[in-house]
Design an enzyme around this catalytic site. Structure first.
Site, PDB file in Angstrom:
ATOM      1  N   PRO A 106       5.462   1.544  -4.926  1.00  0.00           N
ATOM      2  CA  PRO A 106       6.371   2.691  -5.024  1.00  0.00           C
ATOM      3  C   PRO A 106       6.469   3.423  -3.681  1.00  0.00           C
ATOM      4  O   PRO A 106       5.491   3.507  -2.951  1.00  0.00           O
ATOM      5  CB  PRO A 106       5.734   3.580  -6.090  1.00  0.00           C
ATOM      6  CG  PRO A 106       4.392   3.037  -6.373  1.00  0.00           C
ATOM      7  CD  PRO A 106       4.309   1.655  -5.799  1.00  0.00           C
ATOM      8  N   GLU A 107       7.651   3.934  -3.397  1.00  0.00           N
ATOM      9  CA  GLU A 107       7.851   4.642  -2.132  1.00  0.00           C
ATOM     10  C   GLU A 107       7.872   6.150  -2.389  1.00  0.00           C
ATOM     11  O   GLU A 107       7.709   6.592  -3.531  1.00  0.00           O
ATOM     12  CB  GLU A 107       9.124   4.112  -1.453  1.00  0.00           C
ATOM     13  CG  GLU A 107       9.006   2.602  -1.243  1.00  0.00           C
ATOM     14  CD  GLU A 107      10.061   1.968  -0.359  1.00  0.00           C
ATOM     15  OE1 GLU A 107      10.654   2.646   0.484  1.00  0.00           O
ATOM     16  OE2 GLU A 107      10.270   0.741  -0.501  1.00  0.00           O
ATOM     17  N   LYS A 119       2.966   8.588  -0.007  1.00  0.00           N
ATOM     18  CA  LYS A 119       2.748   7.765  -1.194  1.00  0.00           C
ATOM     19  C   LYS A 119       1.522   8.207  -1.985  1.00  0.00           C
ATOM     20  O   LYS A 119       1.085   7.503  -2.894  1.00  0.00           O
ATOM     21  CB  LYS A 119       2.617   6.297  -0.782  1.00  0.00           C
ATOM     22  CG  LYS A 119       3.865   5.767  -0.082  1.00  0.00           C
ATOM     23  CD  LYS A 119       3.659   4.338   0.332  1.00  0.00           C
ATOM     24  CE  LYS A 119       4.856   3.830   1.131  1.00  0.00           C
ATOM     25  NZ  LYS A 119       4.632   2.447   1.592  1.00  0.00           N
ATOM     26  N   ARG A 127       5.090  -7.618   3.653  1.00  0.00           N
ATOM     27  CA  ARG A 127       6.323  -7.001   4.136  1.00  0.00           C
ATOM     28  C   ARG A 127       7.495  -7.934   3.915  1.00  0.00           C
ATOM     29  O   ARG A 127       7.363  -9.157   4.010  1.00  0.00           O
ATOM     30  CB  ARG A 127       6.231  -6.695   5.632  1.00  0.00           C
ATOM     31  CG  ARG A 127       5.522  -5.416   5.970  1.00  0.00           C
ATOM     32  CD  ARG A 127       5.560  -5.178   7.453  1.00  0.00           C
ATOM     33  NE  ARG A 127       5.006  -6.298   8.188  1.00  0.00           N
ATOM     34  CZ  ARG A 127       5.579  -6.844   9.252  1.00  0.00           C
ATOM     35  NH1 ARG A 127       6.730  -6.385   9.695  1.00  0.00           N
ATOM     36  NH2 ARG A 127       5.003  -7.852   9.869  1.00  0.00           N
TER      37      ARG A 127
END
Ligand SMILES: [Zn+2]
Length: 268
Positions: free
Chosen positions: A2-3, A55, A258
């Protein structure tokens, strides 16, 4: 993972559910948290406020006690009314905070710690967080300076570095770079001061747009909430760029989870 926008909304939801209420019951399977609860019980304390920082999620209780959690890839907070059926199996439960009206359950949170205001200031990884675009006291100039100081990094890496700017993950990284017309593979030192300013401004704008009372549950950077219309490049590999119709590219980086999406024509 989650960002920052997701964490901001989680904090807001938790605060609405629990804020100002007295804890009637605390339960945890985490030994370190249980020990703190034994020494100085959670029950009887008031939930003063819940906030996100990048975060991280912070739940403040009366008597200088803060529950710090980080979701990493797997964690989540749910809110239930007493007696309501949980959406996850009990074996995933890590923490329960119950009041007369509600209970908040943390499932699979990999990081959950109690802190005082002082110990939080010293907490590795939290104490060096960069400015958080969703914080009321966001310092854009400091964020730009932090970026500029990481000239040797690729822009995409710098945007994920939580000590530069707190709250961006893979989605916003790709979306911000696209919106600014710059490649996330460029070294930060090759960006002009105007471009650095753009990057920080757009990052804040995109995060803010997803935490307004009107914003839906689907994240959007295009301003369109419809599925498949909501993002510029993220998740759109091979689909036409919304600006120039060139197929969107994707790169999965080995080893660190990533992933990057970009338009090879619009970003340089
Ligand atoms: Zn394009």
């Amino acid at each position: 993972m989650p960002e920052g926008d997701t964490l901001f909304r989680t904090a807001r939801t938790l605060e609405r559910a629990l804020g100002g209420q007295t804890v009637t019951r605390f339960e945890t399977v985490l030994a370190k948290l249980a020990r703190v609860d034994e020494d100085s019980p959670l029950a009887g304390r008031t939930v003063q406020r819940v906030e996100s920082r990048g975060k991280w999620l912070l739940m403040h209780f009366s008597g200088d006690l803060i529950l710090l959690t980080h979701m990493l890839m797997s964690g989540s907070w749910h809110i239930y009314r007493p007696g309501e059926k949980w959406q996850r199996h009990r074996s995933h439960m890590r923490v329960v905070i119950e009041t007369a009206a509600m209970l908040a359950v943390a499932f699979d949170v990999p990081v959950a710690e109690f802190h005082t205001a002082r110990s939080l200031e010293r907490r590795e990884g939290f104490n060096r967080l960069g400015p958080a675009p969703l914080a009321a006291d966001f310092d854009a100039a400091k964020a730009i300076a932090n970026l500029a100081a990481r000239g040797d990094l690729e822009l995409g890496m710098a945007l994920l570095d939580q000590t530069v700017l707190a709250g961006l993950g893979n989605v916003f990284k790709s979306e911000v770079a696209f919106a600014c017309g710059v490649s996330q593979f460029r070294r930060v030192s090759t960006l002009t001061p105007a471009q650095l300013g753009d990057v920080v401004r757009v990052a804040q704008q995109f995060l803010l747009a997803n935490v307004t009372p009107a914003s839906g549950h689907r994240r959007t950077t295009t301003g369109d909430n419809r599925m498949d219309e909501n993002l510029w490049v993220y998740g759109r590999e091979g689909e036409p760029c919304r600006r120039c119709a060139t197929p969107v590219c994707r790169k999965k980086h080995i080893g660190d989870g990533r992933v990057s999406f970009w338009c090879p024509a619009c970003q340089e």
